[in-house]
Design a protein around this motif. Structure first.
Motif, short mmCIF file in Angstrom:
data_model
loop_
_atom_site.label_atom_id
_atom_site.label_comp_id
_atom_site.label_asym_id
_atom_site.label_seq_id
_atom_site.Cartn_x
_atom_site.Cartn_y
_atom_site.Cartn_z
N VAL A 1 0.70 -1.07 0.08
CA VAL A 1 0.00 -0.08 -0.04
C VAL A 1 0.70 1.18 0.04
CG1 VAL A 1 -1.68 1.34 1.31
CG2 VAL A 1 -1.78 -1.20 1.38
N GLN A 2 0.48 2.10 -0.90
CA GLN A 2 1.30 3.44 -1.00
C GLN A 2 0.47 4.42 -0.28
OE1 GLN A 2 4.38 4.00 -1.94
NE2 GLN A 2 4.29 6.28 -1.50
N ILE A 3 0.80 4.97 0.62
CA ILE A 3 0.17 5.99 1.59
C ILE A 3 0.80 7.44 1.36
CG2 ILE A 3 -0.86 6.69 3.78
CD1 ILE A 3 -0.10 3.84 4.72
N GLU A 4 -0.25 8.26 0.97
CA GLU A 4 0.33 9.72 0.77
C GLU A 4 0.91 10.50 2.00
OE1 GLU A 4 -1.71 13.29 -2.26
OE2 GLU A 4 -2.99 12.12 -0.85
N GLY A 5 1.35 11.56 1.71
CA GLY A 5 2.15 12.31 2.46
C GLY A 5 2.93 11.93 3.89
N LYS A 6 2.92 12.87 4.87
CA LYS A 6 3.90 12.56 5.92
C LYS A 6 3.14 11.40 6.89
CE LYS A 6 6.52 16.67 5.90
NZ LYS A 6 6.95 17.79 6.45
N VAL A 7 3.67 10.45 7.35
CA VAL A 7 3.43 9.43 8.13
C VAL A 7 3.98 9.04 9.30
CG1 VAL A 7 2.22 7.13 8.08
CG2 VAL A 7 1.71 8.41 6.13
N ASP A 8 3.47 8.89 10.31
CA ASP A 8 4.41 8.49 11.52
C ASP A 8 4.45 6.64 11.55
OD1 ASP A 8 5.42 7.25 13.99
OD2 ASP A 8 4.45 9.13 15.01
N CYS A 9 5.59 6.22 11.00
CA CYS A 9 5.90 4.97 10.71
C CYS A 9 5.63 4.23 11.79
CB CYS A 9 7.19 4.72 9.75
SG CYS A 9 7.18 5.31 8.26
N ASP A 10 6.45 4.46 13.20
CA ASP A 10 6.03 3.76 14.19
C ASP A 10 5.07 3.52 14.64
OD1 ASP A 10 9.08 3.49 14.27
OD2 ASP A 10 9.44 5.22 15.40
N GLN A 11 4.24 4.69 14.61
CA GLN A 11 2.80 4.76 15.08
C GLN A 11 1.83 3.83 14.41
OE1 GLN A 11 0.26 8.08 14.62
NE2 GLN A 11 -0.84 7.71 16.15
N LEU A 12 2.24 3.71 13.06
CA LEU A 12 1.33 2.94 12.19
C LEU A 12 1.70 1.52 12.41
CD1 LEU A 12 -0.74 3.44 9.79
CD2 LEU A 12 0.95 3.45 8.22
N GLN A 13 3.13 1.02 12.67
CA GLN A 13 3.60 -0.20 12.83
C GLN A 13 2.74 -0.75 14.17
OE1 GLN A 13 6.40 -1.71 11.22
NE2 GLN A 13 6.09 -3.44 12.20
N THR A 14 2.55 0.12 15.29
CA THR A 14 1.87 -0.22 16.33
C THR A 14 0.36 -0.48 16.30
OG1 THR A 14 3.69 1.07 17.58
CG2 THR A 14 1.57 0.46 18.73
N ILE A 15 -0.09 0.34 15.48
CA ILE A 15 -1.67 0.07 15.05
C ILE A 15 -1.87 -1.27 14.59
CG2 ILE A 15 -3.55 0.92 13.69
CD1 ILE A 15 -2.33 3.92 14.34
N PHE A 16 -1.07 -1.66 13.51
CA PHE A 16 -1.14 -2.75 12.65
C PHE A 16 -0.73 -3.98 13.46
CE2 PHE A 16 -0.89 -0.32 8.85
CZ PHE A 16 -2.06 -0.44 8.19
N LYS A 17 0.19 -3.89 14.54
CA LYS A 17 0.59 -4.97 15.30
C LYS A 17 -0.62 -5.18 16.28
CE LYS A 17 4.43 -6.43 18.28
NZ LYS A 17 5.59 -6.08 19.14
N GLU A 18 -1.08 -4.24 17.00
CA GLU A 18 -2.18 -4.40 17.93
C GLU A 18 -3.53 -5.10 17.12
OE1 GLU A 18 -2.99 -0.48 19.47
OE2 GLU A 18 -1.25 -0.77 20.84
N ALA A 19 -3.69 -5.00 15.85
CA ALA A 19 -4.80 -5.41 15.19
C ALA A 19 -4.36 -6.81 14.89
CB ALA A 19 -5.23 -4.57 14.01
N GLY A 20 -3.39 -7.32 15.04
CA GLY A 20 -2.85 -8.70 14.59
C GLY A 20 -2.71 -8.69 12.92
#
Length: 218
Positions: free
Chosen positions: A185-204
């Motif tokens: 997935v290509q996501i547009e603009g500035k993104v907090d990679c660490d935060q996104l990683q945590t969100i996906f990890k918590e979602a399994g």
């Protein structure tokens, strides 16, 4: 994706009466490798660097430079051009064009409908289309996931990204040899990679990589 979306519309072409010397000069000046041959507004052939090379005298020839230049300026494109040209409709899918190129081992397909030339689709156009569809060259983040090959996996990923207020430029889903699915997935603009990683990890959701991307002109 259709050929019409990615074809080159501005086409440089020649007539059957053009000399191969002039055709070679034109290719060199325009930095192109093939030229459609048009007569009475219809495609009648194709001349390439390869066909010109085959028609040109060998370096081992006993001809003088004067004689070689005379021969090249006397020989017409109609004498060496490819007459049985593989073409494609502008309404065909890009995948159909790629298949024809692959099957016939050619790097260009004139785009023809009702005997009229509308453009050409080349291997470079296909490369550009691939980069465009994948979102390459866009500033943002490229996230790659490995998921089970079942319904709803892509939906879960897209929903989580949307809930964070991020815009998705492109998605690519490929079945792997291991039996699962790789989703990019290509996501547009500035993104907090660490935060996104945590969100996906918590979602399994298994994240293989999350990488920042920079804008590039294609």
């Amino acid at each position: 994706m259709s050929v019409n979306d990615f074809m080159t519309r501005k086409v440089i072409y020649i007539s059957p009466e053009t000399t191969i010397a002039h055709a070679a000069d034109l290719m060199r000046e325009q930095d192109i490798h093939r030229l459609p041959v048009i007569e009475n507004d219809k495609l009648v052939g194709l001349v390439t660097e390869g066909t010109i090379a085959e028609a040109s005298p060998s370096k081992a020839t006993s001809l003088s430079i004067y004689e070689m230049n005379y021969l090249l300026n006397k020989t017409k494109v109609k004498d060496v051009m490819i007459r049985d040209v593989i073409t494609v409709s502008r309404f065909a899918s890009l995948e159909d064009a790629v298949y024809l190129m692959f099957k016939h081992k050619v790097g260009i397909l004139p785009v023809v409908d009702n005997e009229q030339l509308y453009g050409v689709i080349t291997d470079r156009d296909v490369f550009a289309a691939f980069l465009h569809v994948s979102g390459y060259g866009e500033e943002g983040v490229r996230a790659r996931f490995l998921a089970e090959n079942k319904a709803g996996e892509l939906e879960k990923i897209i929903k989580l990204i949307a809930e964070q207020g991020h815009n998705i430029i492109s998605t690519v889903q490929i079945a792997t040899k291991a039996g699962n699915v790789a989703i990019e997935v290509q996501i547009e603009g500035k993104v907090d990679c660490d935060q996104l990683q945590t969100i996906f990890k918590e979602a399994g959701i298994h994240v293989e990589s999350i990488t920042p991307t920079v804008a590039k002109k294609i």
